[in-house]
Design an enzyme around this catalytic site. Structure first.
Site, short mmCIF file in Angstrom:
data_model
loop_
_atom_site.label_atom_id
_atom_site.label_comp_id
_atom_site.label_asym_id
_atom_site.label_seq_id
_atom_site.Cartn_x
_atom_site.Cartn_y
_atom_site.Cartn_z
N ASP A 98 54.94 2.09 49.54
CA ASP A 98 54.17 1.51 50.35
C ASP A 98 53.55 2.64 51.08
OD1 ASP A 98 53.33 -0.26 52.00
OD2 ASP A 98 55.00 -0.80 53.04
N GLU A 117 58.19 -10.13 50.81
CA GLU A 117 58.56 -10.13 52.33
C GLU A 117 58.52 -11.47 52.95
OE1 GLU A 117 55.74 -7.14 53.57
OE2 GLU A 117 57.16 -5.38 53.05
N GLU A 139 49.35 3.51 58.94
CA GLU A 139 50.82 3.26 59.35
C GLU A 139 51.88 4.12 59.19
OE1 GLU A 139 51.76 -0.23 56.95
OE2 GLU A 139 53.90 -0.40 57.56
C1 BDP Z 1 53.80 -2.82 54.57
C2 BDP Z 1 53.63 -3.24 56.19
C3 BDP Z 1 53.43 -4.59 56.26
C4 BDP Z 1 52.68 -5.28 55.42
C5 BDP Z 1 52.97 -5.06 54.01
C6 BDP Z 1 52.14 -5.85 52.90
O1 BDP Z 1 54.55 -2.63 56.89
O2 BDP Z 1 53.11 -4.73 57.55
O3 BDP Z 1 52.68 -6.88 55.53
O4 BDP Z 1 53.17 -3.68 53.77
O5 BDP Z 1 51.31 -4.83 52.32
O6 BDP Z 1 52.98 -1.54 54.34
O7 BDP Z 1 52.06 -6.67 52.73
#
Ligand code: BDP
Length: 730
Positions: A396, A322, A424
């Protein structure tokens, strides 16, 4: 409230009756005394309500003999001076002799009496952090001994003893031994240095970087107390989307100040390391892990950290995921990156937690498969002080996910669990979702990696593949809201994470039971009712959000509410990529005829999902694309089953509301009202999820919502135009 109060006072004054005035005043005082803001968490130490139990405690607890004088012993003393007067309504004196009812506290090395009690073999089994709580007759006096091999173990024992009292258990003849099944029991704070919290729904970060290190907020200490009471022994202070500034000298002093507060409570601090820090802070032209200057930069930085914080835990790293920098920017592997940092912290016994949450839009394969594909070939290539931190599932933290296929697939690398405590995808700050059953569902899943019974729990606790270090982390749900976690019931998830990291064999309902008794009341009727809500809550949410294996159909960015219609330039962030609804049906074919993500699981595990006719239907659409008319095991068509699940989710939230309403007289009004209001919001959100999803999927199924169900009162267009520019945590 103030206006109503004034009016009543005026009326009473008009009547002129002093007695009524006094009565009203007393009532007012009582109602204020009774108000609870939730700050005290599960450490409220309210008087034991059962008179017989209280009498028995007073007999069994008459004096304390505390052996040793370390900072940890000091915090034990502080805790007892809060707890005993609160619970027993009397102070308990410290003594150096033995009396009937002496609580004898300390390690065998601090007390020759404890050493002489013949507890050696049980203490050996307790390890460095475990404890014993045993009733013993000493010099003819009936005492209770709380001991362990270290002061930290003793501290855990003291909290366990207080838990017995808070939950009103018998302490007549105690014989308790407990040791953690997992070594590193951590919270991961996704807290930014500007105090926003990524995916935080309880206000801003509790770390006030601006006033640190000079100002030590009482919260830091209360945070440490709460964590120690549930066995958490480490805290990663900063967001995985890391900011290198925390590694600068002035911030490290702030980190050291927090470490000093936490140390007596057995809690180490850890930081997230931004992989490009040598470039950003050190002005090097590269962060290539195989470059000597880069390696030296990290060694110097680590030395600086350990000079300030001798027991610094190590680094957690999100790399090449990401948008975060990482070793792959330089053509190196995750192992190259992790090992470079591992070498820097190794002389100080530090560890590196390298996250396996990696996927890329550039890789054409199913996102589900990418972490496994990247990491399995690296098994055996990591230094011994590296752990790979794996989320419970491959996508996730969805309301329901099959366990991550990496568990069991890297026998030479210690894998640690990453759960998400902050909700979340599970209703964020407005919904009740008790997560212990969610955590346990993953922990109890059988990977079949070493034959039947190789559960995820046994992988991460090291018993299947004999890891030398073991760990479980939870992404924290803590903020500076007065009650720490926003939703009063969200505290239970922090609590559960700690309790399960200590002992993953504990049952979810037992954890809920003890948390409710300590947090609200020991009233049986309340505990039974609230526990039934908690135990059902996560399933209810899965039903009205993502039933039958649907996943990742939430709003973009903030992840709040339903948005199954969203199609972004990035396929792997798009709900449509995950549900694949079309006129033929719905679901993601991950079998051999599709992406074959299912092929990453061991054959024994695969069978529960492989054949759609016999599959566990909770995961059906996770692994299969099926026609709308597919016959479910209960005889309904797939479409009717979707309608049924979404509606049963909504109905169950209404059941929770009713159940809660009946508890009004049982607990303080403040928290009663908070939960009541939040349940009403949750009801609205459940209806919103149901309506939006059914209306959208109906555009493909072209089938009717069966008559018995409530019909959406708004159009699909209405739901599609909703915007939440300031939704929290984003
Ligand atoms: C996702 C989240 C994000 C996190 C990412 C992570 O939406 O904000 O940065 O995981 O775990 O669930 O790195």
């Amino acid at each position: 409230m103030a206006v109503a109060h004034k009016t009543i006072i005026k009326r009473i004054t008009a009547i002129g009756d002093k007695k009524i005035f006094v009565l009203y005043f007393l009532l007012l005082v009582c109602s204020f005394l009774h108000a609870e803001d939730g700050y005290e968490l599960w450490l409220r130490y309210k008087p034991v309500s059962d008179a017989a139990v209280l009498a028995s405690y007073k007999q069994k607890i008459t004096s304390i003999q505390l052996n040793g004088n370390s900072p940890t012993l000091q915090v034990i003393k502080e805790e007892l001076s809060l707890a005993f007067p609160g619970l027993l309504k009397t102070t308990v004196p410290y003594v150096s002799d033995f009396r009937n009812g002496t609580i004898l506290i300390g390690t065998p090395s601090a007390s020759s009496t404890i050493k002489s009690l013949g507890l050696d073999s049980r203490l050996n089994a307790a390890g460095e952090e475990g404890y014993l709580i045993v009733s013993k007759t000493i010099n003819g006096k009936s005492c209770i001994v709380i001991t362990g091999n270290s002061d930290k173990g003793v501290l855990y024992g003291v909290f366990a003893f207080l838990r017995l009292l808070q939950t009103q258990q018998s302490i007549q003849s105690l014989n308790i031994a407990s040791a953690p099944l997992i070594k590193l029991r951590l919270l991961n704070h996704w807290d930014n240095l500007n105090r926003t919290v990524e995916r935080g729904y309880a206000g801003f970060s509790i770390w006030n970087w601006h006033t640190l290190p000079g100002y030590i907020d009482q919260r830091y200490k209360d945070y440490a107390r709460a964590n120690a009471s549930i066995g958490i022994n480490g805290s990663v202070l900063t967001n995985v989307n890391a900011n290198a500034t925390v590694l600068t000298a002035s911030y490290l002093e702030k980190v050291a100040a927090l470490a000093n507060v936490f140390r007596p409570y057995g809690i180490k601090v850890y930081l997230t390391a931004r992989f490009s820090a040598p470039v950003e802070l050190g002005r090097l032209h590269t962060a290539d892990p195989l470059n000597d200057t880069v390696q030296q930069w990290w060694k110097d930085k680590v030395k600086e950290i350990y000079t300030l914080i001798p027991d610094f835990g190590g680094f957690l790293v999100k790399a090449n995921s990401e948008g975060q920098p990482g070793p792959q920017n330089y053509g190196r592997t995750h192992a190259d990156g992790a090992n470079m940092l591992a070498d820097a912290v190794a002389p100080y016994k530090g560890i590196i937690m390298w996250r396996a949450f990696v996927y890329s839009n550039e890789v054409p394969d199913d996102r589900h498969k990418q972490a496994y594909n990247e990491f399995v070939p690296l098994d055996g290539k990591f230094r011994p002080n590296v752990m790979v931190q794996v989320k419970n599932g491959a996508i996730d933290f969805q309301p329901r996910e099959p366990f991550h296929p990496l568990f069991g697939a890297m026998p030479k690398t210690p894998l640690m669990m990453e759960f998400q405590v902050t909700q979340e995808y599970l209703g964020q700050g407005t919904s009740m979702a008790y997560l212990a059953p969610y955590f346990k569902e993953c922990l109890e899943s059988d990977t079949y990696s070493n034959g039947k019974g190789s559960t995820v729990a046994k992988i991460i606790d090291g018993s299947t593949q004999s890891y030398s270090i073991t760990g479980m982390a939870g992404v924290a749900n803590i903020g500076n809201d007065i009650n720490w976690c926003g939703h009063p019931f969200a505290q239970a998830n922090w609590y559960s994470l700690g309790r399960l990291a200590w002992n993953h064999e504990l049952a979810s309902d037992q954890i809920a039971d003890e948390w409710l008794r300590m947090t609200f009341t020991n009233d049986k009727q309340f505990v039974t009712a609230a526990k039934s809500m908690m135990m059902a809550s996560r399933e209810i949410m899965a039903n009205y959000m993502t039933p039958i294996g649907l996943h990742h159909i939430m709003g973009t960015g903030h992840h709040y509410g339903p948005a199954p219609w969203v199609k972004l330039a990035r396929a792997d962030w798009s709900p449509v990529y995950y549900h694949k609804a079309d006129s033929a049906g719905i679901g993601f074919n991950r079998t051999a005829t599709g992406s074959n993500a299912i092929g990453q699981y061991f054959p024994g595990a695969r069978t529960q999902w492989e054949n759609p006719a016999t599959a566990d239907e909770r995961y059906l659409l996770w692994f299969h694309h099926l026609p709308w008319t597919w016959k479910m095991s209960d005889g309904r068509t797939l479409w009717d089953e979707l309608c049924h699940k979404y509606n049963s989710g909504v109905d169950s939230v209404r059941w929770m509301q009713k159940t809660w309403d009946a508890q009004q007289s049982k607990i303080d009004n403040q928290r009663f009202q908070q939960v009541k209001m939040l349940l009403a919001i949750q009801q609205d959100e459940a209806v919103w999820w149901r309506n939006a999803c059914l209306l959208y999927f109906q555009t493909f199924s072209k089938m009717r919502i069966p008559d018995q169900y409530e019909k959406p009162d708004k159009s699909l267009e209405y739901y599609m135009q909703l915007r939440f520019p300031f939704a929290p945590g984003n």
